[in-house]
Design a protein around this motif. Sequence first.
Motif, PDB file in Angstrom:
ATOM      1  N   SER A  44       0.829  -1.201   0.000  1.00 53.14           N
ATOM      2  CA  SER A  44       0.000   0.000   0.000  1.00 53.14           C
ATOM      3  C   SER A  44       0.865   1.254   0.000  1.00 53.14           C
ATOM      4  CB  SER A  44      -0.872  -0.011   1.259  1.00 53.14           C
ATOM      5  OG  SER A  44      -1.465   1.239   1.465  1.00 53.14           O
ATOM      6  N   VAL A  46       0.211   3.717   1.756  1.00 55.30           N
ATOM      7  CA  VAL A  46       0.066   4.342   3.076  1.00 55.30           C
ATOM      8  C   VAL A  46       0.304   3.401   4.250  1.00 55.30           C
ATOM      9  CG1 VAL A  46      -1.453   6.165   2.238  1.00 55.30           C
ATOM     10  CG2 VAL A  46      -2.442   4.019   3.048  1.00 55.30           C
ATOM     11  N   ASN A 128      -2.918  11.570   1.098  1.00 51.93           N
ATOM     12  CA  ASN A 128      -3.673  11.814   2.327  1.00 51.93           C
ATOM     13  C   ASN A 128      -5.157  11.517   2.138  1.00 51.93           C
ATOM     14  OD1 ASN A 128      -1.377  12.548   3.750  1.00 51.93           O
ATOM     15  ND2 ASN A 128      -1.611  14.716   3.272  1.00 51.93           N
ATOM     16  N   TRP A 131      -5.633   7.714   1.820  1.00 54.90           N
ATOM     17  CA  TRP A 131      -5.469   7.117   3.146  1.00 54.90           C
ATOM     18  C   TRP A 131      -6.737   7.294   3.978  1.00 54.90           C
ATOM     19  CZ3 TRP A 131      -4.914   9.803   7.951  1.00 54.90           C
ATOM     20  CH2 TRP A 131      -4.585   8.967   9.030  1.00 54.90           C
TER      21      TRP A 131
END
Length: 143
Positions: A44, A46, A128, A131
């Motif tokens: 991933s 994140v 961000n 996520w």
Amino acid sequence: MSVRESLKIWHERFAEKRKNGGKSADINDPGLSTQIADDAVFHSPVVHTPQVGKPIVMAYLSAADTVLGNDSFRYVREIVDDSANMAMLEFMLELDGIEVNGVDIITWNEDGLIQDFKVMVRPLKAINKVWEEMGKILEKMKG
């Protein structure tokens, strides 16, 4: 099975999804399940550790499909390396007004099943947002 044949199956799944009104995959999606090796690994953008095993890879790919698989999602470039059983797919989409640019690096095993799936996303604002949205979906899958 060649990488190009495996990649064709991957793209057909997305085409079928769009044909069916863009319904996102779920964790029990048989089309996705038949493409993933039992010992597959997901990387991933994140999560710092690799996610190992078909159930967790299915969860992450299903969540990604839900978050990223909107009408604006499109693959814009492909690089295929038959000798390494891998392909790199660049994608673009818009998510809540944020332009997301990313890369899927997919490696298949000799049976034509996805063995390794790595996702990279840019810019930071997009990471961000991904996520945040992925966290919501994965939390729902737990409960």
